[in-house]
Scaffold this motif. Structure first.
Motif, short mmCIF file in Angstrom:
data_model
loop_
_atom_site.label_atom_id
_atom_site.label_comp_id
_atom_site.label_asym_id
_atom_site.label_seq_id
_atom_site.Cartn_x
_atom_site.Cartn_y
_atom_site.Cartn_z
N PRO A 1 24.22 20.30 -25.83
CA PRO A 1 24.23 19.59 -24.54
C PRO A 1 25.63 19.31 -24.01
CG PRO A 1 22.71 18.55 -26.09
CD PRO A 1 23.53 19.52 -26.88
N ALA A 2 26.65 19.42 -24.87
CA ALA A 2 28.02 19.08 -24.45
C ALA A 2 28.89 20.30 -24.21
CB ALA A 2 28.67 18.19 -25.51
N LEU A 3 28.35 21.50 -24.40
CA LEU A 3 29.18 22.70 -24.37
C LEU A 3 29.88 22.93 -23.03
CD1 LEU A 3 27.03 25.29 -26.37
CD2 LEU A 3 29.10 24.11 -27.10
N ASN A 4 29.28 22.51 -21.95
CA ASN A 4 29.87 22.76 -20.64
C ASN A 4 30.80 21.67 -20.16
OD1 ASN A 4 28.53 25.25 -20.34
ND2 ASN A 4 26.68 24.24 -19.58
N ARG A 5 31.06 20.69 -21.01
CA ARG A 5 31.99 19.63 -20.60
C ARG A 5 33.42 20.15 -20.66
NH1 ARG A 5 29.34 14.82 -24.35
NH2 ARG A 5 27.31 14.74 -23.27
N PRO A 6 34.15 20.08 -19.57
CA PRO A 6 35.52 20.61 -19.58
C PRO A 6 36.48 19.82 -20.46
CG PRO A 6 35.05 19.46 -17.52
CD PRO A 6 33.75 19.56 -18.25
N ASN A 7 36.10 18.60 -20.83
CA ASN A 7 36.99 17.77 -21.66
C ASN A 7 36.74 17.93 -23.15
OD1 ASN A 7 34.47 16.49 -21.27
ND2 ASN A 7 35.31 14.50 -21.86
N LEU A 8 35.82 18.84 -23.54
CA LEU A 8 35.56 19.11 -24.95
C LEU A 8 35.97 20.53 -25.27
CD1 LEU A 8 34.37 18.48 -27.76
CD2 LEU A 8 32.12 19.18 -26.86
N LYS A 9 36.87 20.68 -26.24
CA LYS A 9 37.30 22.00 -26.69
C LYS A 9 36.87 22.17 -28.15
CE LYS A 9 41.25 25.14 -26.98
NZ LYS A 9 42.71 25.30 -26.76
N ALA B 1 22.64 19.46 -36.24
CA ALA B 1 23.49 18.58 -35.44
C ALA B 1 24.16 19.36 -34.32
CB ALA B 1 24.53 17.91 -36.34
N ALA B 2 24.46 20.63 -34.57
CA ALA B 2 25.05 21.45 -33.52
C ALA B 2 24.05 21.66 -32.38
CB ALA B 2 25.51 22.78 -34.09
N LYS B 3 22.80 21.95 -32.73
CA LYS B 3 21.78 22.18 -31.71
C LYS B 3 21.51 20.89 -30.93
CE LYS B 3 18.68 24.95 -29.82
NZ LYS B 3 17.57 25.52 -30.60
N GLY B 4 21.40 19.78 -31.65
CA GLY B 4 21.04 18.53 -30.99
C GLY B 4 22.17 17.89 -30.21
N SER C 1 27.47 17.44 -39.62
CA SER C 1 26.52 16.47 -39.09
C SER C 1 27.20 15.34 -38.34
CB SER C 1 25.66 15.91 -40.23
OG SER C 1 24.89 16.93 -40.82
N ALA C 2 28.31 14.82 -38.88
CA ALA C 2 29.01 13.72 -38.23
C ALA C 2 29.90 14.21 -37.10
CB ALA C 2 29.85 12.96 -39.26
N GLY C 3 30.61 15.29 -37.32
CA GLY C 3 31.55 15.78 -36.32
C GLY C 3 30.88 16.16 -35.01
N CYS C 4 29.69 16.74 -35.08
CA CYS C 4 28.97 17.11 -33.86
C CYS C 4 28.57 15.87 -33.07
CB CYS C 4 27.74 17.93 -34.21
SG CYS C 4 28.08 19.60 -34.81
N VAL C 5 28.13 14.83 -33.77
CA VAL C 5 27.77 13.58 -33.10
C VAL C 5 28.98 13.01 -32.37
CG1 VAL C 5 26.96 11.22 -33.43
CG2 VAL C 5 25.95 13.08 -34.76
N LEU C 6 30.10 12.93 -33.07
CA LEU C 6 31.31 12.35 -32.49
C LEU C 6 31.79 13.16 -31.29
CD1 LEU C 6 33.20 11.45 -35.77
CD2 LEU C 6 32.16 9.84 -34.17
N ALA C 7 31.74 14.49 -31.40
CA ALA C 7 32.17 15.32 -30.29
C ALA C 7 31.35 15.04 -29.04
CB ALA C 7 32.08 16.79 -30.67
N ASN C 8 30.05 14.87 -29.23
CA ASN C 8 29.17 14.56 -28.09
C ASN C 8 29.47 13.18 -27.52
OD1 ASN C 8 26.72 13.27 -26.85
ND2 ASN C 8 25.87 15.31 -27.13
N ARG C 9 29.47 12.17 -28.36
CA ARG C 9 29.60 10.80 -27.87
C ARG C 9 30.98 10.53 -27.26
NH1 ARG C 9 24.45 9.95 -27.00
NH2 ARG C 9 23.18 9.55 -28.87
#
Length: 574
Positions: free
Chosen positions: A229-237, A222-225, A39-47
């Motif tokens: 939306p961030a999956l296509n960001r090249p700076n997120l692995k 949290a993964a869906k929300g 729940s927390a990690g997905c939020v942080l990855a997005n933000r």
């Protein structure tokens, strides 16, 4: 049941910085590394990855959230009771529960436990957060955290003083899939309890409908929300099936993470910060394996001490749960569907093609927050009403129609701990919640059973109420109820507190979730809660991550928002 991870121990002693970063391990560099995609990690990855200049690595020990059952709300029973996306932990024997080892479901998948939970959207009571502020945690009163609850929330009812309508976490009203849900609420009113339209609004106390983290007929984890939306960001692995071994340090600064993936040991470096978001069980385990914890305890396992913090793994709190089950005199419960293969197929097809029907419901659409004593200022028990017989996390199958009321004590006095069984990161942590160690907790649970029986006895339930199946009409005295609770009580999956925020000697992180005495390392998940909130913990964990993400990015906190609740005016002066 998921096979237990092997118990072969290996020495996991932190080495010198030069030894840690060299060798035959594969290495890569990032600005931020997040350990755990819950729940927390997905939020942080997005933000954190919203800024394209930030290179972010998200490590998840579990798998992708591709299982059909994760996204279908009615699949919750399969997820909670099986190893489809679940670590399937077990506690140590519980001294006050007949030495039983309790089953602890925890999410082993992108989204963590938000991908397998009951999808109830609850924040807790405003007083819970004001208590955090009174403990010395400035910026954590209800007026401070409300803006972050609202920012995270995409409520189908839109924006209001208490709710957000545009956030990533989809929240919807119940589908009203069964007359029993409304009958239970009416029975609660007949028993003298107030009606509450919104448990996250100005009045928590009462009986009423639950809002759910379901959007367009599908679970909104949290993964869906946040991740989708961030999956296509090249700076997120995002790396799945990546089990963290330890955090790597140069002196007192966290500089990297060692993890294993498909049998290969890898190292990733972080130029800015590393965040541990493994949850109340895995976070203290990772910290201890990294040399962070009570020094004397770590040395017994041959671990070098990087930071002597005795509170790591301590202060474990969880919501214990017992259930009252009645048979139903009419064939209207979920048993009609789950016991009929043809109806299951039809329901599954309706869900697959139209996202409608029974499969879009979690089977748990109403409940209550009540006071076991009238002099209490805020509720001390929570009820979850299920339109089916549900025992042992749905692992015991029902052979008849019935309904279940879960009874959960909101603020237990009992405290437990998380420990190590070995220095092998693949071995499960030691889980000792120490349920019902406090006599006060036993009394609250006992009184909760009596209150539920009173609600079920009301005339609104007359058309449906059959014989009491569990505990059974023969168990009426306090001693009989207590004995039954010891025999049957289980967790309702809300462990917190094992790396708590604070300024006292047992605190692990400060009010910004930075680990005391270290640089470049934070803990952001339910483990930082100093006390257990009065309700489900998914929404509060997401709120914490939203708030801390602003601090990590150097942003000013959102302005405090004062609102009126039933008990008093909640604001900075409360």
């Amino acid at each position: 049941m998921l096979p237990h991870r092997h118990q072969t121990s290996r020495r996991a002693v932190p080495r010198t910085a030069k030894q840690q970063i060299t060798g035959n391990k594969r290495m890569s560099d990032f600005d931020y590394i997040i350990i755990g995609a819950g729940s927390a990690g997905c939020v942080l990855a997005n933000r954190l990855s919203e800024n394209p200049a930030n290179k972010v690595l998200l490590l998840e020990a579990g798998s992708k959230d591709s299982n059909f059952m994760i996204h279908m709300p009615a699949g919750v029973g399969k997820l909670i009771g099986t190893d489809l996306a679940n670590w399937c932990y077990d506690t140590e024997g519980q001294p006050h529960l007949n030495n039983r080892k309790l089953y602890w479901p925890r999410g082993k998948v992108l989204g963590g436990s938000s991908s397998i939970n009951g999808m109830i959207y609850i924040r807790g009571h405003a007083r819970d957060y004001d208590m955090w502020r009174q403990l010395g945690l400035e910026g954590w009163g209800f007026s401070d955290v409300l803006p972050y609850f609202r920012r995270s929330e995409g409520n189908e009812n839109g924006n209001s003083a208490f709710h957000g309508g545009e956030g990533p976490l989809g929240v919807s009203n119940p589908r009203k899939t069964n007359v029993l849900f409304e009958s239970f609420v009416e029975a609660g009113k007949q028993a003298g309890h107030p009606y509450t339209e919104d448990f996250n609004g100005p009045q928590q106390e009462g009986v009423g409908p639950y809002q759910l983290t379901i959007k367009n007929g599908q679970r909104c984890s949290a993964a869906k929300g946040y991740l989708v939306p961030a999956l296509n960001r090249p700076n997120l692995k995002i790396e799945v099936e990546a089990l963290t071994s330890r955090v790597i340090f140069e002196g007192k600064k966290a500089v990297g993470v060692e993890y294993t993936q498909k049998g290969e040991t890898k190292v990733a470096r972080a130029a800015k910060e590393i965040v541990v978001s493994g949850g109340a069980v895995n976070t203290p385990q990772i910290l201890m394996l990294s040399g962070i914890g009570k020094g004397e305890y770590l040395r017994k396992f041959g671990l070098d001490v990087v930071a002597d913090l005795p509170g790591v793994g301590q202060n474990l709190q969880d919501h214990l749960d017992c259930v009252v089950i009645n048979e139903c005199t009419q064939p209207i419960t979920l048993h009609s569907t789950v016991s009929n293969p043809l109806k299951q197929l039809m329901s599954g097809m309706q869900y697959t093609f139209f996202k409608t029907g029974l499969a879009t419901s979690n089977g748990l659409e109403s409940g209550a927050f009540l006071k076991t004593r009238p002099e209490l200022e805020i509720p001390d028990i929570q009820l979850h009403f299920v339109a089916a017989m549900m025992r042992d996390h749905a692992r015991i199958k029902s052979d008849r129609h019935g309904f279940t009321v879960h009874i959960c004590q909101l603020r237990p006095e009992s405290r437990g701990y998380i420990g190590l069984k070995s220095t092998n990161p693949s071995d499960y942590a030691l889980i000792q919640p120490n349920y019902l160690a406090a006599e006060y907790d036993r009394k609250v649970m006992r009184d909760g059973v009596k209150m539920v029986r009173n609600i079920i006895s009301q005339r609104a339930m007359d058309p449906y109420r059959g014989p009491e199946f569990w505990p059974g009409a023969g168990k009426q005295s306090d001693a009989e109820i207590d004995a039954w609770i010891r025999e049957t009580a289980e967790t309702i999956y809300h462990p917190v507190g094992t790396a708590k925020m604070g300024t006292d000697p047992m605190a692990v992180v400060d009010a910004k979730c930075r680990v005391h005495g270290l640089q470049g390392l934070r803990v952001v998940d339910a483990s930082v809660m100093p006390t257990l909130v009065g309700g489900n913990t998914n929404a509060p964990t997401i709120m914490i991550a939203e708030k801390i993400s602003d601090d990590m990015l150097g942003k000013a906190p959102l302005p405090a928002e004062n609102v009126t609740i039933a008990e008093d005016r909640i604001g900075n002066a409360a």
